[in-house]
Design a protein around this motif. Sequence first.
Motif, PDB file in Angstrom:
ATOM      1  N   ARG A 148       0.837  -1.193   0.000  1.00 46.02           N
ATOM      2  CA  ARG A 148       0.000   0.000   0.000  1.00 46.02           C
ATOM      3  C   ARG A 148       0.874   1.246   0.000  1.00 46.02           C
ATOM      4  NH1 ARG A 148      -5.376  -1.241   2.066  1.00 46.02           N
ATOM      5  NH2 ARG A 148      -5.580   0.919   2.770  1.00 46.02           N
ATOM      6  N   VAL A 149       0.361   2.321  -0.575  1.00 48.83           N
ATOM      7  CA  VAL A 149       1.094   3.583  -0.624  1.00 48.83           C
ATOM      8  C   VAL A 149       0.769   4.379   0.638  1.00 48.83           C
ATOM      9  CG1 VAL A 149       1.421   5.748  -1.863  1.00 48.83           C
ATOM     10  CG2 VAL A 149       1.076   3.612  -3.138  1.00 48.83           C
ATOM     11  N   GLY A 151      -0.212   7.174   3.047  1.00 48.76           N
ATOM     12  CA  GLY A 151      -0.880   8.450   2.803  1.00 48.76           C
ATOM     13  C   GLY A 151      -1.907   8.423   1.697  1.00 48.76           C
ATOM     14  N   GLY A 152      -2.097   7.267   1.055  1.00 47.10           N
ATOM     15  CA  GLY A 152      -3.107   7.155   0.007  1.00 47.10           C
ATOM     16  C   GLY A 152      -2.515   6.994  -1.376  1.00 47.10           C
ATOM     17  N   ALA A 153      -3.201   6.232  -2.218  1.00 47.95           N
ATOM     18  CA  ALA A 153      -2.723   5.948  -3.572  1.00 47.95           C
ATOM     19  C   ALA A 153      -3.235   6.941  -4.602  1.00 47.95           C
ATOM     20  CB  ALA A 153      -3.142   4.533  -3.984  1.00 47.95           C
ATOM     21  N   LEU A 154      -4.293   7.707  -4.279  1.00 45.68           N
ATOM     22  CA  LEU A 154      -4.898   8.619  -5.249  1.00 45.68           C
ATOM     23  C   LEU A 154      -4.311  10.021  -5.120  1.00 45.68           C
ATOM     24  CD1 LEU A 154      -8.658   7.577  -5.212  1.00 45.68           C
ATOM     25  CD2 LEU A 154      -6.697   6.483  -6.306  1.00 45.68           C
ATOM     26  N   ASP A 155      -4.186  10.678  -6.269  1.00 41.08           N
ATOM     27  CA  ASP A 155      -3.568  11.998  -6.331  1.00 41.08           C
ATOM     28  C   ASP A 155      -4.656  13.072  -6.237  1.00 41.08           C
ATOM     29  OD1 ASP A 155      -1.989  14.171  -6.731  1.00 41.08           O
ATOM     30  OD2 ASP A 155      -1.155  13.528  -8.657  1.00 41.08           O
ATOM     31  N   TRP A 156      -5.166  13.270  -5.035  1.00 34.82           N
ATOM     32  CA  TRP A 156      -6.270  14.208  -4.845  1.00 34.82           C
ATOM     33  C   TRP A 156      -5.893  15.633  -5.253  1.00 34.82           C
ATOM     34  CZ3 TRP A 156     -10.709  11.895  -4.141  1.00 34.82           C
ATOM     35  CH2 TRP A 156     -10.749  10.659  -3.507  1.00 34.82           C
ATOM     36  N   ALA A 157      -4.658  16.005  -5.083  1.00 33.94           N
ATOM     37  CA  ALA A 157      -4.256  17.388  -5.353  1.00 33.94           C
ATOM     38  C   ALA A 157      -4.296  17.729  -6.834  1.00 33.94           C
ATOM     39  CB  ALA A 157      -2.851  17.634  -4.806  1.00 33.94           C
ATOM     40  N   ASN A 158      -4.069  16.743  -7.711  1.00 32.49           N
ATOM     41  CA  ASN A 158      -3.976  17.016  -9.151  1.00 32.49           C
ATOM     42  C   ASN A 158      -5.064  16.350  -9.978  1.00 32.49           C
ATOM     43  OD1 ASN A 158      -1.389  18.551  -9.160  1.00 32.49           O
ATOM     44  ND2 ASN A 158      -0.600  16.639  -8.310  1.00 32.49           N
ATOM     45  N   VAL A 176      -5.236  10.164 -11.832  1.00 34.29           N
ATOM     46  CA  VAL A 176      -5.895   9.492 -10.716  1.00 34.29           C
ATOM     47  C   VAL A 176      -4.900   9.067  -9.640  1.00 34.29           C
ATOM     48  CG1 VAL A 176      -7.395   7.573 -10.053  1.00 34.29           C
ATOM     49  CG2 VAL A 176      -7.657   8.646 -12.298  1.00 34.29           C
ATOM     50  N   PHE A 177      -3.836   8.384 -10.058  1.00 31.04           N
ATOM     51  CA  PHE A 177      -2.929   7.747  -9.106  1.00 31.04           C
ATOM     52  C   PHE A 177      -1.699   8.604  -8.841  1.00 31.04           C
ATOM     53  CE2 PHE A 177      -4.789   4.182 -11.660  1.00 31.04           C
ATOM     54  CZ  PHE A 177      -5.742   3.823 -10.718  1.00 31.04           C
ATOM     55  N   ARG A 178      -1.252   8.588  -7.617  1.00 27.96           N
ATOM     56  CA  ARG A 178       0.028   9.206  -7.313  1.00 27.96           C
ATOM     57  C   ARG A 178       1.145   8.437  -8.015  1.00 27.96           C
ATOM     58  NH1 ARG A 178       0.203   9.393  -0.938  1.00 27.96           N
ATOM     59  NH2 ARG A 178       2.346  10.053  -1.388  1.00 27.96           N
ATOM     60  N   LYS A 179       2.286   9.107  -8.182  1.00 22.73           N
ATOM     61  CA  LYS A 179       3.397   8.538  -8.945  1.00 22.73           C
ATOM     62  C   LYS A 179       3.820   7.176  -8.391  1.00 22.73           C
ATOM     63  CE  LYS A 179       8.010   9.819 -10.680  1.00 22.73           C
ATOM     64  NZ  LYS A 179       8.856   8.767 -10.079  1.00 22.73           N
ATOM     65  N   ASP A 180       3.943   7.060  -7.072  1.00 26.22           N
ATOM     66  CA  ASP A 180       4.359   5.789  -6.476  1.00 26.22           C
ATOM     67  C   ASP A 180       3.358   4.680  -6.767  1.00 26.22           C
ATOM     68  OD1 ASP A 180       6.548   7.065  -5.491  1.00 26.22           O
ATOM     69  OD2 ASP A 180       5.888   7.129  -3.401  1.00 26.22           O
ATOM     70  N   ALA A 181       2.072   5.025  -6.747  1.00 23.96           N
ATOM     71  CA  ALA A 181       1.040   4.019  -7.010  1.00 23.96           C
ATOM     72  C   ALA A 181       1.056   3.574  -8.463  1.00 23.96           C
ATOM     73  CB  ALA A 181      -0.334   4.571  -6.639  1.00 23.96           C
TER      74      ALA A 181
END
Length: 428
Positions: A148-149, A151-158, A176-181
């Motif tokens: 799991r990532v 702090g969350g897997a989704l890139d809410w800010a962008n 949708v997804f943060r870079k790590d996800a």
Amino acid sequence: DTVANALVAPAVPLILDPAEVSSGTANYDFNFPRTTRARLRHDREQLAYLVSERAPESVRLAKEVGQPAIEAYDEVIAELGGVENTDDNLLEEEKSFAERRRATELADDDWLRDADKYMSEIVALSVKQQTTLAPFYNRHLARRDEPRVPGGALDWANMRVETLSSNPLVLVVDRVFRKDALEGLLRFARGTSMWTHVKKNGYLCAYPSGGFATPLLGQLAEELPLIAPDLSCGYQLVTSWGYLYDDVRSLGIGVHADIARVNINCWITPDDSNLDKDGGGMVIVPARPPADWHASFLEYNAPNTSDPTFWADLNAQSGGVNITVPHRQNRCVIFDSELYHWTDRVNFRRGYEHRRINLTFLYGHPGDKTCAMRGGGSPARARARAARTSAGATKDPAGGAAAEKYPYDSRIPGSRGATEPTVPAEFV
């Protein structure tokens, strides 16, 4: 011994005489000793990718494990014939030529006659071929678990949410997804021997029971419905799967609906792999199967498209309209799972890392009411949103300084005003 030790969770194939394999309707799920040329080429290409420096070091397969498998596949593929050279055997100019030819073929339906033998013809392997492939076929030679990532897997800010259609509701969500996800999903999809379910039209499927399961996927299943909570409405995950498409010839998935209430379909292959920027995604039609089909998965998932009444009903419902969503990396489409949909024409670059990959998550059951259908978001949700707006924590209808944190306003038809994801505190 090294090869044997790598078989950590084997699905042991049976050695059968092809004469003992019954004929009839082809079973496109993995059913050794039946297979297709497209499946054999995929397995060989994945192995070649995983032993090469093109693969990230974290998923790379030791050559003493991968090379014997590659040689076994080469032997069987050469005996069967009808399979184009794998990507690692092609020069760059050959790949470019093949891609241009593919684009020409897509404009001409005649290519289907040549493609059918490669994509869909069921091959019954001889006893010798079975023995050659038995240590490798349907085996977990490579396995990549992704955590799991934090702090969350989704890139809410962008993230950006667009209502492509309001009736029926089709949401297109980008970034949708943060870079790590996103990187973790690609490592998992390319680095795991799980693509064992053979489907018609040149694509393969992975289900949770066969390896499509890792902590990161579980995290996505929890977080993705938060993008449109008044649509997903807290429904439980029904099932999920991954699809991986052939990079030479693939029609993708034909017209079908899925027995669920909400469908979240995500694409993760890089944009530069897609040679048709207006295609490669999906087509959704504002039409649904008859209500009495709810009890039959096969009727939903494989309607009788040769029946003229099927198309007459579809066109009557839709008015001849369809909703086409082009492929983009890091894009998800959220829609009513009962709507008919199919894969748009697939034209991606050659090479294992260029194959089209999509992830599907299904929630709820046919006939379930969404929150919007029940009359909109709850009063508690409206009060919470008003509080966040007044505190500058979310985007107000006219836009404002807080737009960087919540850069969208997802308006759900039938709801009371605007709704938006209920973002857990740890994600804010």
